[in-house]
Design an enzyme around this catalytic site. Structure first.
Site, short mmCIF file in Angstrom:
data_model
loop_
_atom_site.label_atom_id
_atom_site.label_comp_id
_atom_site.label_asym_id
_atom_site.label_seq_id
_atom_site.Cartn_x
_atom_site.Cartn_y
_atom_site.Cartn_z
N GLY A 41 0.88 -1.23 0.08
CA GLY A 41 -0.02 -0.09 -0.06
C GLY A 41 0.93 1.19 0.09
O GLY A 41 0.52 2.17 0.68
N ALA A 42 1.68 1.18 -0.88
CA ALA A 42 2.98 2.37 -0.80
C ALA A 42 2.57 3.37 -1.61
O ALA A 42 3.33 4.45 -1.92
CB ALA A 42 4.24 1.78 -1.07
N ARG A 44 0.08 5.68 -1.59
CA ARG A 44 -0.18 7.02 -0.98
C ARG A 44 -0.27 6.74 0.53
O ARG A 44 0.21 5.91 1.01
CB ARG A 44 -1.97 7.12 -1.23
CG ARG A 44 -2.22 7.23 -2.79
CD ARG A 44 -3.80 7.50 -2.89
NE ARG A 44 -4.38 6.42 -2.69
CZ ARG A 44 -5.90 6.41 -2.59
NH1 ARG A 44 -6.29 7.38 -3.06
NH2 ARG A 44 -6.51 5.44 -2.26
N VAL A 93 -2.91 -7.46 -2.29
CA VAL A 93 -2.24 -8.45 -1.11
C VAL A 93 -3.18 -9.21 -0.11
O VAL A 93 -2.70 -9.98 0.63
CB VAL A 93 -1.42 -7.54 -0.15
CG1 VAL A 93 -0.08 -7.07 -0.92
CG2 VAL A 93 -1.92 -6.33 0.49
N ASN A 119 1.34 -2.35 5.32
CA ASN A 119 0.67 -1.19 5.59
C ASN A 119 -0.65 -0.94 4.91
O ASN A 119 -1.57 -0.29 5.36
CB ASN A 119 1.54 -0.08 5.14
CG ASN A 119 0.87 1.30 4.79
OD1 ASN A 119 0.74 2.00 5.76
ND2 ASN A 119 0.50 1.67 3.53
N SER A 171 -3.36 0.66 14.44
CA SER A 171 -4.04 1.92 14.66
C SER A 171 -4.55 1.78 16.03
O SER A 171 -4.74 1.02 16.95
CB SER A 171 -5.45 1.76 13.52
OG SER A 171 -6.10 2.95 13.86
N TYR A 186 -13.13 -1.95 11.37
CA TYR A 186 -11.89 -1.55 11.30
C TYR A 186 -11.18 -1.76 12.54
O TYR A 186 -9.88 -2.35 12.74
CB TYR A 186 -11.82 0.12 11.10
CG TYR A 186 -10.57 0.63 10.57
CD1 TYR A 186 -9.85 0.42 9.69
CD2 TYR A 186 -9.90 1.47 11.70
CE1 TYR A 186 -8.50 0.90 9.42
CE2 TYR A 186 -8.55 2.04 11.65
CZ TYR A 186 -7.98 1.84 10.37
OH TYR A 186 -6.66 2.54 10.31
N ALA A 188 -12.03 -3.89 15.03
CA ALA A 188 -11.57 -5.50 14.97
C ALA A 188 -10.43 -5.86 14.21
O ALA A 188 -9.45 -6.61 14.56
CB ALA A 188 -12.71 -6.05 14.85
N LYS A 190 -7.90 -4.04 13.15
CA LYS A 190 -6.60 -3.65 13.49
C LYS A 190 -6.19 -4.29 14.84
O LYS A 190 -4.86 -4.41 15.14
CB LYS A 190 -6.57 -1.90 13.52
CG LYS A 190 -6.81 -1.36 12.52
CD LYS A 190 -5.64 -1.90 11.67
CE LYS A 190 -5.45 -0.80 10.12
NZ LYS A 190 -4.21 -1.17 9.51
#
Length: 276
Positions: A41-42, A44, A93, A119, A171, A186, A188, A190
């Site tokens: 996820g590079a 942005r 991924v 990421n 997070s 989200y 859960a 993280k």
């Protein structure tokens, strides 16, 4: 006139010494020189900042993206213009076959993988009772399953090398902050990333260090949805009374990727201005 010439020679010598010292300082700051870093996820946000900083610190960088081809390509060009090396790899991924191909291409190009930054992530906004099974599945796949798959594919490479660093981006939503816990899928996912981190740290020791980072509200596309009221609430919860920048997360990631963190594993580093 002779004295002036002598003074000029002395000053020139001092300038040469200062220039050499500065040059040595620059070399000394190349904390990832010779390393290969794969960042998912590079294209942005946080991933872009991490990949860019790692390249500045001497790493050869694999820039993974799924949809942000334009942004990922521009980052690769920036890195190459600065004299660095970058490999662009499009891959979802959350799919094992695409992860396998991404790692294969990385090894084909660079021969090793020293650092993996998991990421890639999404945040689908919905109140708990309005959320759906599809939202949950997509969030878990992108945020948690991807970290599992990438780590599983990269770990054997690092074990053969007898060394490696895995950094998972979690997070503050996995921690006990009321506003951060509002997005249930989200939060859960993280929290799962934190559990995965601690498990991998035990299973992959002593060769591989595995740590996680918990960013707070960072100014990226992912937080653009925040209303002024939501933003105000989160800043009020933050002792430093501001949002963070992707570059600040990248600097913390650099520490975990460098030799300076060699005696740290299974830890959760919260980078959230005191919120967490």
């Amino acid at each position: 006139m002779e004295k002036i010439n002598d003074l000029l020679v002395i000053w020139q010598t001092k300038l040469n010494i200062a220039a050499a010292a500065y040059s040595n300082l620059q070399v000394a700051s190349m904390r990832l020189q010779g390393k290969v870093a794969l960042v998912t996820g590079a294209g942005r946000g946080i991933g872009r900042a991490i990949a860019g900083l790692f390249a500045e610190e001497g790493a050869k960088v694999v820039i993974n993206y799924s949809r942000s081809e334009k942004e990922a390509s521009s980052l690769a060009e920036e890195i190459k213009k600065r004299g660095g090396e970058a490999l662009l790899v499009r891959a979802d991924v959350s799919r094992s076959e695409e992860v396998e191909e991404m790692v294969r291409r990385t090894l084909e190009r660079f021969g090793r993988i020293d650092i993996l930054v998991n990421n890639a992530g999404i945040a689908i906004q919905a109140a708990f009772l309005d959320s759906t099974e599809e939202m949950l599945d997509k969030t878990i796949s992108t945020n948690l399953k991807s970290a599992y798959l990438c780590s599983k594919e990269v770990a054997p490479v690092m074990l053969r090398q007898k060394r490696g660093k895995i950094i998972n981006i979690a997070s503050v939503s996995a921690l006990a902050q009321r506003s951060a816990l509002l997005n249930t899928p989200y939060a859960a996912s993280k929290a799962g990333v934190i559990g995965l981190t601690r498990s991998l740290a035990v299973n992959l020791a002593p060769e591989i260090n595995v740590n996680a980072m918990c960013p707070g509200v960072i100014e990226t596309d992912m937080t653009a949805y925040l209303t002024p009221e939501m933003r105000r609430m989160r800043i009020e919860e933050t002792p430093l009374k501001r949002t963070g920048k992707p570059e600040e997360i990248a600097r913390a990631a650099l520490f975990l990727a460098s030799d300076e963190s060699d005696f740290i594993t299974g830890e959760i580093l919260t980078v959230a201005g005191g919120r967490g």
